[in-house]
Motif scaffolding. Structure first.
Motif, PDB file in Angstrom:
ATOM      1  N   GLY A  43      -1.491  -3.394  14.089  1.00  0.00           N
ATOM      2  CA  GLY A  43      -1.272  -4.691  14.729  1.00  0.00           C
ATOM      3  C   GLY A  43      -1.707  -5.850  13.845  1.00  0.00           C
ATOM      4  O   GLY A  43      -1.068  -6.914  13.840  1.00  0.00           O
ATOM      5  N   ARG A  44      -2.790  -5.663  13.095  1.00  0.00           N
ATOM      6  CA  ARG A  44      -3.256  -6.728  12.201  1.00  0.00           C
ATOM      7  C   ARG A  44      -2.232  -7.016  11.112  1.00  0.00           C
ATOM      8  O   ARG A  44      -2.068  -8.166  10.690  1.00  0.00           O
ATOM      9  CB  ARG A  44      -4.602  -6.343  11.581  1.00  0.00           C
ATOM     10  N   VAL A  45      -1.541  -5.979  10.653  1.00  0.00           N
ATOM     11  CA  VAL A  45      -0.494  -6.210   9.651  1.00  0.00           C
ATOM     12  C   VAL A  45       0.634  -7.037  10.256  1.00  0.00           C
ATOM     13  O   VAL A  45       1.146  -7.972   9.627  1.00  0.00           O
ATOM     14  CB  VAL A  45       0.049  -4.867   9.117  1.00  0.00           C
ATOM     15  N   GLN A  49       1.588 -10.587   8.897  1.00  0.00           N
ATOM     16  CA  GLN A  49       2.889 -10.519   8.223  1.00  0.00           C
ATOM     17  C   GLN A  49       2.753 -10.203   6.730  1.00  0.00           C
ATOM     18  O   GLN A  49       3.653 -10.506   5.938  1.00  0.00           O
ATOM     19  CB  GLN A  49       3.667 -11.830   8.401  1.00  0.00           C
ATOM     20  N   GLN A  50       1.668  -9.568   6.341  1.00  0.00           N
ATOM     21  CA  GLN A  50       1.475  -9.185   4.944  1.00  0.00           C
ATOM     22  C   GLN A  50       1.940  -7.730   4.789  1.00  0.00           C
ATOM     23  O   GLN A  50       1.144  -6.798   4.791  1.00  0.00           O
ATOM     24  CB  GLN A  50       0.016  -9.363   4.538  1.00  0.00           C
ATOM     25  N   PHE A  51       3.229  -7.579   4.630  1.00  0.00           N
ATOM     26  CA  PHE A  51       3.847  -6.260   4.657  1.00  0.00           C
ATOM     27  C   PHE A  51       3.820  -5.547   3.298  1.00  0.00           C
ATOM     28  O   PHE A  51       3.930  -4.326   3.245  1.00  0.00           O
ATOM     29  CB  PHE A  51       5.296  -6.366   5.139  1.00  0.00           C
ATOM     30  N   ILE A  52       3.731  -6.301   2.201  1.00  0.00           N
ATOM     31  CA  ILE A  52       3.701  -5.723   0.863  1.00  0.00           C
ATOM     32  C   ILE A  52       2.394  -6.137   0.196  1.00  0.00           C
ATOM     33  O   ILE A  52       2.110  -7.328   0.073  1.00  0.00           O
ATOM     34  CB  ILE A  52       4.894  -6.207   0.008  1.00  0.00           C
ATOM     35  N   LEU A  53       1.601  -5.143  -0.241  1.00  0.00           N
ATOM     36  CA  LEU A  53       0.254  -5.403  -0.748  1.00  0.00           C
ATOM     37  C   LEU A  53      -0.507  -6.220   0.306  1.00  0.00           C
ATOM     38  O   LEU A  53      -0.481  -5.852   1.470  1.00  0.00           O
ATOM     39  CB  LEU A  53       0.306  -6.077  -2.120  1.00  0.00           C
ATOM     40  N   GLY A  54      -1.193  -7.288  -0.047  1.00  0.00           N
ATOM     41  CA  GLY A  54      -1.857  -8.110   0.942  1.00  0.00           C
ATOM     42  C   GLY A  54      -3.260  -7.625   1.305  1.00  0.00           C
ATOM     43  O   GLY A  54      -3.835  -6.738   0.670  1.00  0.00           O
ATOM     44  N   GLU A  55      -3.820  -8.227   2.365  1.00  0.00           N
ATOM     45  CA  GLU A  55      -5.223  -8.025   2.734  1.00  0.00           C
ATOM     46  C   GLU A  55      -5.553  -6.573   3.052  1.00  0.00           C
ATOM     47  O   GLU A  55      -6.610  -6.066   2.658  1.00  0.00           O
ATOM     48  CB  GLU A  55      -5.577  -8.900   3.938  1.00  0.00           C
ATOM     49  N   GLU A 263       7.728  -7.211 -19.233  1.00  0.00           N
ATOM     50  CA  GLU A 263       8.097  -5.858 -19.640  1.00  0.00           C
ATOM     51  C   GLU A 263       8.795  -5.165 -18.477  1.00  0.00           C
ATOM     52  O   GLU A 263       8.866  -5.693 -17.366  1.00  0.00           O
ATOM     53  CB  GLU A 263       6.866  -5.065 -20.091  1.00  0.00           C
ATOM     54  N   LEU A 264       9.307  -3.968 -18.748  1.00  0.00           N
ATOM     55  CA  LEU A 264      10.019  -3.233 -17.719  1.00  0.00           C
ATOM     56  C   LEU A 264       9.031  -2.525 -16.806  1.00  0.00           C
ATOM     57  O   LEU A 264       8.400  -1.546 -17.192  1.00  0.00           O
ATOM     58  CB  LEU A 264      10.972  -2.214 -18.356  1.00  0.00           C
ATOM     59  N   GLY A 265       8.896  -3.051 -15.614  1.00  0.00           N
ATOM     60  CA  GLY A 265       8.044  -2.418 -14.619  1.00  0.00           C
ATOM     61  C   GLY A 265       8.886  -1.729 -13.564  1.00  0.00           C
ATOM     62  O   GLY A 265       9.989  -1.257 -13.825  1.00  0.00           O
ATOM     63  N   TRP A 266       8.355  -1.676 -12.355  1.00  0.00           N
ATOM     64  CA  TRP A 266       9.038  -0.991 -11.266  1.00  0.00           C
ATOM     65  C   TRP A 266       8.554  -1.579  -9.948  1.00  0.00           C
ATOM     66  O   TRP A 266       7.501  -2.209  -9.890  1.00  0.00           O
ATOM     67  CB  TRP A 266       8.730   0.508 -11.322  1.00  0.00           C
ATOM     68  N   ASN A 267       9.337  -1.393  -8.906  1.00  0.00           N
ATOM     69  CA  ASN A 267       8.859  -1.746  -7.569  1.00  0.00           C
ATOM     70  C   ASN A 267       8.068  -0.552  -7.042  1.00  0.00           C
ATOM     71  O   ASN A 267       8.626   0.390  -6.488  1.00  0.00           O
ATOM     72  CB  ASN A 267      10.034  -2.061  -6.642  1.00  0.00           C
ATOM     73  N   ALA A 268       6.769  -0.568  -7.269  1.00  0.00           N
ATOM     74  CA  ALA A 268       5.922   0.565  -6.912  1.00  0.00           C
ATOM     75  C   ALA A 268       4.703   0.090  -6.124  1.00  0.00           C
ATOM     76  O   ALA A 268       3.603   0.596  -6.279  1.00  0.00           O
ATOM     77  CB  ALA A 268       5.480   1.312  -8.170  1.00  0.00           C
ATOM     78  N   ARG A 269       4.912  -0.893  -5.249  1.00  0.00           N
ATOM     79  CA  ARG A 269       3.805  -1.481  -4.518  1.00  0.00           C
ATOM     80  C   ARG A 269       3.536  -0.725  -3.214  1.00  0.00           C
ATOM     81  O   ARG A 269       4.453  -0.194  -2.595  1.00  0.00           O
ATOM     82  CB  ARG A 269       4.116  -2.947  -4.212  1.00  0.00           C
ATOM     83  N   MET A 270       2.285  -0.706  -2.793  1.00  0.00           N
ATOM     84  CA  MET A 270       1.933  -0.133  -1.504  1.00  0.00           C
ATOM     85  C   MET A 270       2.221  -1.156  -0.410  1.00  0.00           C
ATOM     86  O   MET A 270       1.973  -2.360  -0.582  1.00  0.00           O
ATOM     87  CB  MET A 270       0.441   0.251  -1.457  1.00  0.00           C
ATOM     88  N   ASP A 271       2.729  -0.691   0.735  1.00  0.00           N
ATOM     89  CA  ASP A 271       2.981  -1.642   1.823  1.00  0.00           C
ATOM     90  C   ASP A 271       1.755  -1.768   2.718  1.00  0.00           C
ATOM     91  O   ASP A 271       0.862  -0.914   2.741  1.00  0.00           O
ATOM     92  CB  ASP A 271       4.239  -1.270   2.608  1.00  0.00           C
ATOM     93  N   GLY A 272       1.710  -2.879   3.452  1.00  0.00           N
ATOM     94  CA  GLY A 272       0.540  -3.201   4.257  1.00  0.00           C
ATOM     95  C   GLY A 272       0.233  -2.192   5.335  1.00  0.00           C
ATOM     96  O   GLY A 272      -0.938  -1.928   5.653  1.00  0.00           O
ATOM     97  N   PHE A 273       1.270  -1.608   5.950  1.00  0.00           N
ATOM     98  CA  PHE A 273       1.044  -0.621   6.997  1.00  0.00           C
ATOM     99  C   PHE A 273       0.301   0.606   6.447  1.00  0.00           C
ATOM    100  O   PHE A 273      -0.601   1.135   7.091  1.00  0.00           O
ATOM    101  CB  PHE A 273       2.370  -0.194   7.619  1.00  0.00           C
ATOM    102  N   GLN A 274       0.688   1.054   5.253  1.00  0.00           N
ATOM    103  CA  GLN A 274       0.007   2.208   4.670  1.00  0.00           C
ATOM    104  C   GLN A 274      -1.438   1.860   4.317  1.00  0.00           C
ATOM    105  O   GLN A 274      -2.348   2.686   4.494  1.00  0.00           O
ATOM    106  CB  GLN A 274       0.760   2.716   3.442  1.00  0.00           C
ATOM    107  N   GLY A 275      -1.654   0.662   3.801  1.00  0.00           N
ATOM    108  CA  GLY A 275      -3.020   0.236   3.517  1.00  0.00           C
ATOM    109  C   GLY A 275      -3.875   0.221   4.776  1.00  0.00           C
ATOM    110  O   GLY A 275      -5.049   0.626   4.751  1.00  0.00           O
TER     111      GLY A 275
END
Length: 416
Positions: A43-45, A49-55, A263-275
């Motif tokens: 619910g806090r996520v 509304q911090q769905f990607i990375l975030g608090e 440089e060439l990176g990737w979209n490899a971020r953790m989402d807020g719900f998983q955190g």
């Protein structure tokens, strides 16, 4: 951070009539006592509304680093991505570094090879290939199933040893590798040590937790892991500032500044719900792992009392049970026995509603997708034999004693 005891409703009940079927894993038993806590965290996520990375992810990263005793813990999208990020962060891939003082950057790691095991999940090798490096395989120890340090030394001194820049030991089933020797090899030969700790949250090698034993480490939080997300998620840990900085850039499309891709990176971020989910579960993982240790010890006693336990390392007429290497702490992600006629035993257990699994039935050098590595049948006899004999039995914190009894009784019936 302070560990939290297992909620009372989670505690297993001994005695009584054996329940059937016996599941390989039952995540609902873990979820029920945590329901309110997890829903509040989710619910806090939604509220922030911090769905990607975030608090929520940052809070989990801080708590995870503290629990593991490492300087940096960086959440990402999966264990597979964590492996690639750990390799890339340590400078293994042919990745273009960012410009410095007008220099457009240089390619590093081209032609690099990484030594790892043929007896692991596919990602241990596919991440090396994705990084642009060449996997070089060495056989396993028949007792621990982990990468053999002696076999690695032999590879390093042989024809395939040229160009090796890193060793990627896998702490298989939650049991730490022989990190003393691997660390020495890293120092003496200038090699990066990248831990595949996907199955080893909480495992220890002489008082140091997995994740802090090399230059970088990769964890998986796939739902079946000891510390599990509600979907895919992973983490890179390291004590090196340079590795941590590179991982942060690469997990976010190679950006140091928004929309400026160095440089060439990737979209490899953790989402807020998983955190959020992982922050809740992190409070209980030590107690859950302690419970797994109790269950593993009980299995050992049960097999011994039933007259089924054999010293091994190879099975004859009974069961070779796993054990904890002196000086280590096993996380018991899996309880894996060795037994002759493994496939027949698994069919027998399945017919009686008892869960089991094979980790892994085909060594990596025999996978169709990896045939270009140039290995063939017989190149890694220990890994090949293990693939024919290993069987994982149910082990999770909420497993009941009578369920363990049912498992051992069924195996005794089969072997009789």
């Amino acid at each position: 951070m302070k560990d939290t005891a297992i909620p009372k409703r989670d505690l297993p009940k001994g005695g009584g009539t054996a329940r059937t079927p016996v599941p390989m894993l039952d995540l609902k038993r873990q979820y029920e006592p945590l329901r309110a806590e997890l829903m509040e965290a989710l619910g806090r996520v939604l509220e922030t509304q911090q769905f990607i990375l975030g608090e929520q992810v940052e809070a989990f990263e801080r708590a995870a680093a503290e629990q593991l005793g490492v300087k940096h813990a960086l959440g990402c999208s999966s264990g597979t991505d964590a492996l690639w990020l750990a390799l890339a962060g340590a400078g293994i891939p042919p990745q273009r570094r960012g410009p410095v003082a007008g220099d457009p950057g240089e390619l590093s790691g081209q032609g690099a090879a990484v030594v790892t095991t043929p007896f692991s999940f596919f990602a241990s090798v596919s991440a090396i290939l994705r990084a642009g490096a060449t996997p070089v395989l060495a056989d396993i120890d028949p007792v621990t199933f982990n990468l053999s340090a002696a076999a690695v030394e032999a590879v390093l001194d042989g024809e395939r040893g040229a160009g090796v820049k890193a060793i990627l030991p896998v702490h298989l089933y939650g049991n730490c590798c022989e990190m003393g020797i691997f660390s020495r090899l890293g120092r003496e030969r200038g090699l990066a040590i990248i831990e595949d700790a996907a199955q080893a949250w909480g495992a220890e090698w002489h008082g140091v937790k997995a994740g802090g034993l090399g230059d970088a480490a990769a964890f998986s939080f796939y739902p079946t892991k000891n510390l599990s997300a509600a979907g895919d998620a992973g983490m890179v840990t390291t004590n090196r500032d340079d590795v941590a900085e590179q991982v942060k850039v690469l997990r976010n499309q190679g950006m140091r500044r928004r929309y400026h891709h160095d440089e060439l990176g990737w979209n490899a971020r953790m989402d807020g719900f998983q955190g959020a989910v992982l922050s809740v579960k992190l409070k209980y993982i030590s107690a859950w792992n302690d419970r797994r240790c109790e269950l593993a010890a009980r299995y050992g006693r049960m097999f011994s009392r039933a007259g089924l336990a054999e010293n091994g390392p190879y099975p004859a007429h009974g069961v070779v049970t796993p054990h904890e290497v002196p000086g280590t702490k096993h996380a018991w992600h899996q309880y894996v026995i060795r037994v002759a006629r493994r496939d027949a035993l698994r069919e027998f257990l399945t017919a009686r509603g008892i869960g089991s699994e094979i980790f892994y039935p085909v060594p990596l050098h025999r996978q169709e997708a990896l045939k270009e590595l140039g290995y063939g049948e017989g190149d890694f006899p220990e890994a090949e034999r293990a693939a024919r004999e290993v069987l994982a039995l149910p082990i999770f914190p909420e497993l009941h004693e009578d369920e363990q009894n049912a498992v051992v009784k069924a195996i005794a019936e089969f072997l009789s």
